[in-house]
Design an enzyme around this catalytic site. Structure first.
Site, PDB file in Angstrom:
ATOM      1  CE  LYS A 128      -3.673  -2.263   2.680  1.00 42.78           C
ATOM      2  NZ  LYS A 128      -4.682  -2.740   1.758  1.00 42.78           N
ATOM      3  CD  GLU A 212      -5.309   5.089   4.463  1.00 41.61           C
ATOM      4  OE1 GLU A 212      -4.603   4.641   3.569  1.00 41.61           O
ATOM      5  OE2 GLU A 212      -6.457   4.657   4.701  1.00 41.61           O
ATOM      6  CG  HIS A 247     -12.230  -3.480   8.096  1.00 44.34           C
ATOM      7  ND1 HIS A 247     -12.867  -2.264   8.106  1.00 44.34           N
ATOM      8  CD2 HIS A 247     -11.599  -3.576   9.288  1.00 44.34           C
ATOM      9  CE1 HIS A 247     -12.618  -1.653   9.243  1.00 44.34           C
ATOM     10  NE2 HIS A 247     -11.868  -2.430   9.975  1.00 44.34           N
ATOM     11  NE  ARG A 304      -6.846 -10.146  -5.411  1.00 37.30           N
ATOM     12  CZ  ARG A 304      -7.893  -9.532  -4.899  1.00 37.30           C
ATOM     13  NH1 ARG A 304      -9.032  -9.501  -5.556  1.00 37.30           N
ATOM     14  NH2 ARG A 304      -7.841  -8.922  -3.737  1.00 37.30           N
TER      15      ARG A 304
HETATM   16  P1  ADP Z   1      -7.562  -4.624   2.509  1.00 37.06           P
HETATM   17  O1  ADP Z   1      -6.417  -4.569   1.547  1.00 37.06           O
HETATM   18  O2  ADP Z   1      -7.227  -5.319   3.785  1.00 37.06           O
HETATM   19  O3  ADP Z   1      -8.840  -5.077   1.892  1.00 37.06           O
HETATM   20  P2  ADP Z   1      -8.363  -1.833   2.191  1.00 37.06           P
HETATM   21  O4  ADP Z   1      -7.403  -0.716   2.280  1.00 37.06           O
HETATM   22  O5  ADP Z   1      -8.793  -2.257   0.819  1.00 37.06           O
HETATM   23  O6  ADP Z   1      -7.771  -3.095   2.966  1.00 37.06           O
HETATM   24  O7  ADP Z   1      -9.666  -1.495   3.039  1.00 37.06           O
HETATM   25  C1  ADP Z   1     -10.674  -2.438   3.310  1.00 37.06           C
HETATM   26  C2  ADP Z   1     -11.851  -1.757   3.984  1.00 37.06           C
HETATM   27  O8  ADP Z   1     -11.443  -1.150   5.217  1.00 37.06           O
HETATM   28  C3  ADP Z   1     -12.471  -0.610   3.192  1.00 37.06           C
HETATM   29  O9  ADP Z   1     -13.406  -1.062   2.258  1.00 37.06           O
HETATM   30  C4  ADP Z   1     -13.121   0.197   4.304  1.00 37.06           C
HETATM   31  O10 ADP Z   1     -14.317  -0.418   4.738  1.00 37.06           O
HETATM   32  C5  ADP Z   1     -12.111   0.086   5.423  1.00 37.06           C
HETATM   33  N1  ADP Z   1     -11.132   1.212   5.382  1.00 37.06           N
HETATM   34  C6  ADP Z   1      -9.909   1.208   4.806  1.00 37.06           C
HETATM   35  N2  ADP Z   1      -9.290   2.399   4.954  1.00 37.06           N
HETATM   36  C7  ADP Z   1     -10.137   3.197   5.630  1.00 37.06           C
HETATM   37  C8  ADP Z   1     -10.083   4.559   6.098  1.00 37.06           C
HETATM   38  N3  ADP Z   1      -9.003   5.337   5.927  1.00 37.06           N
HETATM   39  N4  ADP Z   1     -11.167   5.053   6.756  1.00 37.06           N
HETATM   40  C9  ADP Z   1     -12.255   4.272   6.974  1.00 37.06           C
HETATM   41  N5  ADP Z   1     -12.367   2.990   6.570  1.00 37.06           N
HETATM   42  C10 ADP Z   1     -11.316   2.440   5.907  1.00 37.06           C
END
Ligand code: ADP
Length: 503
Positions: A128, A212, A247, A304
């Site tokens: 990331k 973040e 999540h 992917r």
């Molecule tokens: P992963 O790679 O583990 O799937 P992501 O970065 O794609 O992680 O985030 C997955 C989920 O986590 C998002 O869809 C959201 O629900 C929550 N999330 C991620 N970042 C944030 C953020 N900065 N604020 C609020 N929710 C977040």
């Protein structure tokens, strides 16, 4: 014949594909390969010996015992099978080896085509932090935060104060919602940071975490992109995936109920820029969060095919696996951005062997009854048949139930109908939860975010007793309403699942 044509001709060789995966996605990829006249090769672990993907393939090879580390993750063994059996290309599906740059490199070095992006793109987007760094110069809105790993809790506190609480600690190598910690206030930061680091090390072998801003009520919206080797990149609009537990996504749809034309176009362009920043080739997904004002923020890119790709296929009429294969064999994308249109609405429910009454805990066992619904507007991607066991070793997803309608409410109605005709006995599933979502006022109105489950759902809402209680309460409420309009208060939606059905 000059050089370019020669290269193109060589690239076209794709007579046999091995699918380095199992379950519904292995079957789904093979279906398209067969349609294209390409021979298919399955791999399987001992516990999957009788699985439908093994029977469907033209050839199948056992790669080892149940645990994925002894079977589906054995990259070298899979490459050996390809070399011994004249396999031209490997499709990795999702999960397992699909985002493993080292595997991709080995595959390519052996002269086998990897149906997916280059190891270079994978490496950038697999982290990331590297992803944020790569897109920095491209004017892509990002969630406020820092773009490097932090280890020192004191420094983390300083950064968090700058960003403003609540904040989110995230694992750079994270995926599947793991390695993420919300921190409400400074006193909790040190402990949560230690936990996030140790979770990141145990899950991903990489303890790098960063900070973040925690967006308080976001929606998860992602853009599907396709990029060929000739510099053409298009987006295939959005999927909304805000209904999540831990999540992780459970319900997805396309298009989103809230995007305007302008925001959709802006997100699409941002996604294309992200793909170009990573020199991306193939099918990929750029994930964003949006806030109440439809401001969007780049989260990450998945390199992917996504689990939820069928909703995009349905609204665009494009077979994404076919495009992946064609891109991998060097073809030019057969359409331009202006040729792509959204047609209707598609909804997907992930049917997991999980117990929603019991905090979505996995509920593996035997599928004593298994009857999937069929009919117009219904697509079921599954990898199981009646009588099969759901192995403990893998993701407990049984199927993806996808429905289509000419608009959102038709797609929802079709989903309810399909859920009612889906018969599964022997394990608990997310089917009843899916119905709860489809019938909930907040979902129907489009007014929901990633906190839907926390906000509105309690396990007991699906149990028999609750249904009866709710029914009695509904009758009483109606009587009261008839008797004296003034004293009746609106029913608290956060505690009921019958609001939309009965009032
Ligand atoms: P992963 O790679 O583990 O799937 P992501 O970065 O794609 O992680 O985030 C997955 C989920 O986590 C998002 O869809 C959201 O629900 C929550 N999330 C991620 N970042 C944030 C953020 N900065 N604020 C609020 N929710 C977040």
């Amino acid at each position: 014949m000059h050089g370019f044509e020669l290269v193109n001709l060589m690239n076209h060789l794709m007579n046999k594909i091995l699918v380095a995966n199992r379950g519904e996605i292995a079957l789904r990829v093979m279906r398209t390969a067969k349609k294209m006249g390409i021979k298919t090769v399955a791999i399987y672990s001992e516990v999957d010996r009788n699985a439908p993907h093994v029977r469907y393939a033209d050839e199948a090879f056992c790669v080892g015992p149940g645990p994925s580390s002894e079977s589906y993750l054995l990259g070298d063994k899979i490459i050996e099978i390809c070399l011994a059996n004249q396999v031209d290309g490997i499709h990795p599906g999702y999960g397992f080896l699909s985002e493993n740059a080292e595997f991709t490199r080995k595959v390519t070095d052996k002269g086998i085509t990897f149906i997916g992006p280059s190891p270079f793109s994978m490496e950038i987007m697999g982290s990331k932090l590297a992803a944020k760094d790569a897109v920095k110069g491209y004017d892509i809105p990002m969630v406020p935060g820092i773009d490097r790993a932090v280890e020192d809790p004191e420094l983390a506190k300083e950064i968090a104060k700058d960003i403003g609480f609540p904040i989110l600690i995230k694992a750079s190598a994270g995926g599947g919602g793991k390695g993420m910690r919300v921190v409400e206030k400074e006193e909790e930061l040190e402990e949560q940071m230690e936990r996030a680091i140790s979770e990141a090390i145990s899950s991903f072998g990489d303890g790098a975490v960063f900070i973040e801003k925690y967006i308080s009520s976001p929606r998860h919206i992602e853009i599907q992109i396709l990029a060929d080797r000739h510099g053409n990149t298009v987006h295939l609009f959005e999927r909304e995936c805000s209904i999540q537990r831990r999540h992780q996504k459970v319900v997805e749809e396309a298009p989103s109920a809230v995007l305007t034309k302008e925001v959709r176009a802006a997100m699409g362009q941002a996604a294309i820029k992200v793909a170009e920043a990573a020199k991306y080739e193939g099918a990929g997904t750029v994930e964003f969060l949006i806030d109440d004002d439809l401001n969007f923020y780049f989260l990450e890119m998945n390199t992917r095919l996504q689990v939820e790709h069928p909703v995009t296929e349905w609204i665009t009429g494009i077979d994404l696996v076919e495009q992946q294969i064609n891109i991998a064999r060097g073809e030019v994308l057969p359409f331009k951005q202006e040729d792509l249109k959204i047609n209707g609405h598609a909804m997907e429910l992930r049917v997991y062997a999980e117990d929603p009454v019991n905090n979505f805990l996995p509920s593996v066992g035997k599928l004593e009854t298994y009857q999937a619904p069929v009919g117009e507007g219904i697509r079921v991607d599954d990898g199981f048949t009646e009588g099969m066991d759901i192995p403990i070793y893998y993701d407990p997803m049984i199927a993806k139930l996808v429905t289509y309608g000419s608009n959102r409410s038709e797609a929802i109605a079709k989903m309810v109908e399909a859920i009612e005709h889906y018969e599964i006995k022997g394990v608990e599933t997310t089917l009843a939860f899916g119905k709860f979502v489809m019938e909930h006022e907040a979902f129907i109105s489009g007014n929901f975010n990633t906190h839907f489950v926390k906000q509105y759902f309690k396990g007991e809402m699906l149990s028999q007793g609750y249904e009866e209680e709710a029914e009695i309460a509904a009758i009483l409420a109606t009587k009261l309403l008839q008797g004296n309009q003034a004293i009746v208060k609106p029913i608290d939606q956060s505690n009921t699942n019958w609001w939309s059905k009965r009032l």
